[in-house]
Each structure stands twice: as C-alpha cells, then as structure tokens.
Design a protein around this motif. Structure first.
Motif, PDB file in Angstrom:
ATOM      1  N   ILE A 102       0.845  -1.190   0.000  1.00 44.66           N
ATOM      2  CA  ILE A 102       0.000   0.000   0.000  1.00 44.66           C
ATOM      3  C   ILE A 102       0.881   1.242   0.000  1.00 44.66           C
ATOM      4  CG2 ILE A 102      -1.722   1.300   1.298  1.00 44.66           C
ATOM      5  CD1 ILE A 102      -2.714  -1.457   2.351  1.00 44.66           C
ATOM      6  N   ASP A 103       0.657   2.095  -0.967  1.00 48.57           N
ATOM      7  CA  ASP A 103       1.459   3.296  -1.124  1.00 48.57           C
ATOM      8  C   ASP A 103       0.953   4.404  -0.209  1.00 48.57           C
ATOM      9  OD1 ASP A 103       3.166   5.241  -2.052  1.00 48.57           O
ATOM     10  OD2 ASP A 103       1.927   5.727  -3.788  1.00 48.57           O
ATOM     11  N   THR A 104      -0.210   4.938  -0.513  1.00 50.98           N
ATOM     12  CA  THR A 104      -0.799   5.993   0.308  1.00 50.98           C
ATOM     13  C   THR A 104      -2.268   5.687   0.553  1.00 50.98           C
ATOM     14  OG1 THR A 104      -1.320   7.294  -1.660  1.00 50.98           O
ATOM     15  CG2 THR A 104       0.748   7.792  -0.532  1.00 50.98           C
TER      16      THR A 104
ATOM     17  N   LEU B  67       9.010   1.138   0.568  1.00 52.49           N
ATOM     18  CA  LEU B  67       7.697   0.511   0.596  1.00 52.49           C
ATOM     19  C   LEU B  67       7.641  -0.625   1.611  1.00 52.49           C
ATOM     20  CD1 LEU B  67       4.907   0.571  -0.898  1.00 52.49           C
ATOM     21  CD2 LEU B  67       5.782  -1.315  -2.294  1.00 52.49           C
ATOM     22  N   ILE B  68       6.628  -0.599   2.450  1.00 60.28           N
ATOM     23  CA  ILE B  68       6.386  -1.690   3.407  1.00 60.28           C
ATOM     24  C   ILE B  68       5.716  -2.827   2.652  1.00 60.28           C
ATOM     25  CG2 ILE B  68       5.185  -2.375   5.513  1.00 60.28           C
ATOM     26  CD1 ILE B  68       5.290   0.593   6.359  1.00 60.28           C
TER      27      ILE B  68
ATOM     28  N   PHE C 133       2.571  -2.988   7.871  1.00 54.79           N
ATOM     29  CA  PHE C 133       1.799  -1.810   7.478  1.00 54.79           C
ATOM     30  C   PHE C 133       0.811  -1.440   8.583  1.00 54.79           C
ATOM     31  CE2 PHE C 133      -2.444  -0.652   5.914  1.00 54.79           C
ATOM     32  CZ  PHE C 133      -2.201   0.604   5.392  1.00 54.79           C
ATOM     33  N   VAL C 134       0.085  -2.431   9.103  1.00 52.97           N
ATOM     34  CA  VAL C 134      -0.883  -2.181  10.174  1.00 52.97           C
ATOM     35  C   VAL C 134      -0.184  -1.629  11.411  1.00 52.97           C
ATOM     36  CG1 VAL C 134      -2.515  -3.268  11.768  1.00 52.97           C
ATOM     37  CG2 VAL C 134      -2.523  -3.909   9.351  1.00 52.97           C
ATOM     38  N   GLU C 135       0.955  -2.210  11.743  1.00 51.98           N
ATOM     39  CA  GLU C 135       1.724  -1.748  12.901  1.00 51.98           C
ATOM     40  C   GLU C 135       2.155  -0.294  12.731  1.00 51.98           C
ATOM     41  OE1 GLU C 135       5.959  -2.880  15.070  1.00 51.98           O
ATOM     42  OE2 GLU C 135       4.855  -4.434  13.982  1.00 51.98           O
ATOM     43  N   LYS C 136       2.601   0.059  11.525  1.00 50.54           N
ATOM     44  CA  LYS C 136       3.031   1.439  11.273  1.00 50.54           C
ATOM     45  C   LYS C 136       1.848   2.397  11.308  1.00 50.54           C
ATOM     46  CE  LYS C 136       6.030   4.663  10.226  1.00 50.54           C
ATOM     47  NZ  LYS C 136       6.838   4.614   8.986  1.00 50.54           N
TER      48      LYS C 136
ATOM     49  N   GLU D 116      13.102   3.474  -4.994  1.00 48.84           N
ATOM     50  CA  GLU D 116      13.628   2.126  -5.234  1.00 48.84           C
ATOM     51  C   GLU D 116      12.920   1.445  -6.397  1.00 48.84           C
ATOM     52  OE1 GLU D 116      12.758  -0.428  -1.864  1.00 48.84           O
ATOM     53  OE2 GLU D 116      10.910   0.674  -1.444  1.00 48.84           O
ATOM     54  N   SER D 117      11.704   1.887  -6.696  1.00 47.96           N
ATOM     55  CA  SER D 117      10.936   1.306  -7.795  1.00 47.96           C
ATOM     56  C   SER D 117      11.249   2.004  -9.113  1.00 47.96           C
ATOM     57  CB  SER D 117       9.438   1.413  -7.508  1.00 47.96           C
ATOM     58  OG  SER D 117       8.684   1.053  -8.640  1.00 47.96           O
ATOM     59  N   ALA D 118      11.323   1.207 -10.186  1.00 52.55           N
ATOM     60  CA  ALA D 118      11.530   1.772 -11.527  1.00 52.55           C
ATOM     61  C   ALA D 118      10.255   1.709 -12.348  1.00 52.55           C
ATOM     62  CB  ALA D 118      12.644   1.017 -12.242  1.00 52.55           C
TER      63      ALA D 118
END
Length: 306
Positions: A18-20, A69-70, A76-79, A171-173
């Motif tokens: 999940i990005d945003t 990216l997580i 993700f839930v923890e963050k 990090e993503s292309a």
C-alpha cells in the motif's frame, strides 16, 4: 508473448504494498499535535469545521526524507497504528476513503519491457467498466512514454515510469498502481482482495473486445489520413502508421483484421506476417493475459497474508 518473458514477470514485480491512503477521523487534529517521528508520514492534515472531522492523507512508507515501501501487511498495520496512536486516534476509527495498492519492479528495463502488456490489461479494464477518462502521457522533450491510466469516480489504475517520476530516487523503476476511491465503510482487504479481483476477472473477458475497439479507431485514423492531400498527410505509408500505433495491436489476428480494411492491402495475412518479420512487434494471447492477472492476484494475497 515470449514465454520466458511472461514467466519472469512474477520475479520482476517484487515490491508490492500500500502506497498511500486517505480518510477521516472525528477528532480535531492539527499538525502541531503530531510528534516529529510521524510528521513525515502525514502529507495532509485538514480539519473541516462544518463536518467536525479531520482529513488525513498518510504515506506510512516514509522514513524521514527517504521512502521504502512496506511489503508486509502486518508491518503496514503496525506502522499505521503507530502514526494514528501518536495523535490519539485508534486505527479502527480511521475511515479510509481512498487507498492505493502498487506492484513494483526495481529493474530499470521493466517499464519499457512490460508497458504494452500493462496497456492491454488497463485497456481491458477500461472496456469492461466503461472508463471515460483514459490517457497516455509522454515526456515533453524526448517523447518517452511516461504513463497510461484510466480513472473514474470509484477507481483508477495507472502504470507509470516510477524511475522518471522520482528522478531515480525511488527504489521502484516500474509501478502498476490500483486505486480504490469512495470506499468509506469498507475495508482495505475488501477493496483489493474482493472488488479488484472481480474487476480483473471481468477485464480478462474483454480481450477480444479490446482488439475490436482498437481496430475501429485505428481504421478511422488511417482512412481519415488517406483522404487528406499528400502534403497534409501524417503517415508516409501504411507501415509507418502501423509502426506508430503498434502498441495498440495485440495479436496477429487483430493485425490481419486491421489491414484487411484497407484497399491497398491485397493479401492481409502475408502483409501481417511480413510486417512481423521486418519490424519488432509483440503479440499476446488470452493465456498471457490470464497468467498476468493470476500473478497480480497471487501477489496481493501474499501481501495481505503476510
């Protein structure tokens, strides 16, 4: 599609998550309420006086000035809990209205390598759900393809050159992003494990329809150009036209059908095969589309089970 290239797709798209996401909380929150450790994660914080709620646009992947990216849902839930708890909000009280889930490759060559495949997938979704806002973008100066996207009120999907978009800082292309909107009252899992799975399943049934739709527009484009005075024409030849629009020609069958509509072509099958022999054009099958959709669903399940 080359079988080896198709099989490598799963290995290429390795960063997924999940990005945003954005949504509302009933509490009044301001940026001053946020601790320094989470300020970088909250892109927008706006209190709406009339509705007595706060809008929060959150990117949980940011770490100071960097972003990573997580790729595990539990993390993700923890963050998210950490971010919201820091301002006195329970995660269950955050009413998400939009969430973006992305599939990414770190391989710099993967955007160009798979952009036609992603265009096919996006075209099938556009046809299945009658998207009206559909576009392709390119760079102003070098005309390099940057993105293809479709958008409507409740959803969007976009494939874009993340390396160009981030100036090679991410990090993503190569990113393929699914976006759910107007999702108040539903969960993120419901959106990406159910609704998007349904959309993808319906999309793969539109493989033939997309070819017919593409040919309808390509035929019109070329015949309109043929009707112009020689000095006003955009395409010097049929081959020049086919080279310019080869990204919208997905199968040999589609190519034969398209060129059979033009009087100058006497033997469409031979013309199609000769074009393939002399020019680089990639074709796909229904099996290719089914396989890629299966991989996207598999990666989504792996994420939410992690």
């Amino acid at each position: 599609m080359n079988i080896q290239k198709r099989n490598e797709y799963e290995k290429k798209m390795t960063l997924n998550g999940i990005d945003t996401l954005s949504g509302y909380v009933s509490q009044k929150i301001s940026e001053n309420d946020m601790k320094n450790g989470v300020k970088c994660n909250v892109n927008q914080c706006n209190y709406q006086i009339a509705k007595e709620r706060t809008y929060l646009l959150i990117n949980p992947n940011k770490q100071g000035k960097s972003e990573k990216l997580i790729t595990r849902y539990s993390e993700f839930v923890e963050k998210m809990e950490f971010i919201l708890n820091s301002v006195g909000v329970d995660l269950n009280d955050y009413d998400v209205i939009r969430a973006d889930f992305c599939f990414n490759s770190t391989d710099p060559s993967s955007y160009n390598s798979y952009q036609k495949l992603h265009r096919l997938l996006i075209s099938c979704l556009a046809k299945a759900y009658k998207y009206k806002n559909c576009y392709v973008s390119c760079d102003l100066w070098d005309f390099e393809r940057l993105s293809v996207a479709i958008k409507k009120d409740d959803s969007e999907i976009e494939n874009y050159n993340k390396s160009r978009q981030s100036d090679s800082k991410d990090e993503s292309a190569n990113r393929l992003e699914l976006r759910s909107k107007r999702m108040s009252g539903t969960t993120i899992e419901d959106q990406f494990m159910d609704k998007w799975f349904d959309r993808l399943d319906k999309a793969k049934k539109c493989f033939d329809e997309v070819q017919k739709e593409s040919n309808k527009h390509l035929e019109k484009l070329y015949k309109q150009d043929l009707a112009k005075p020689p000095k006003e024409r955009n395409y010097l030849s049929l081959n020049a036209f086919l080279l310019q629009y080869k990204e919208a020609i997905y199968t040999r069958k589609q190519m034969i059908d398209l060129i059979s509509r033009f009087d100058e072509v006497k033997t469409p099958t031979k013309k199609a095969d000769k074009f393939k022999e002399n020019h680089r054009i990639e074709y796909f099958s229904q099996k290719d589309l089914d396989y890629i959709i299966a991989i996207l669903k598999k990666k989504t399940e792996e994420y939410f089970n992690s």
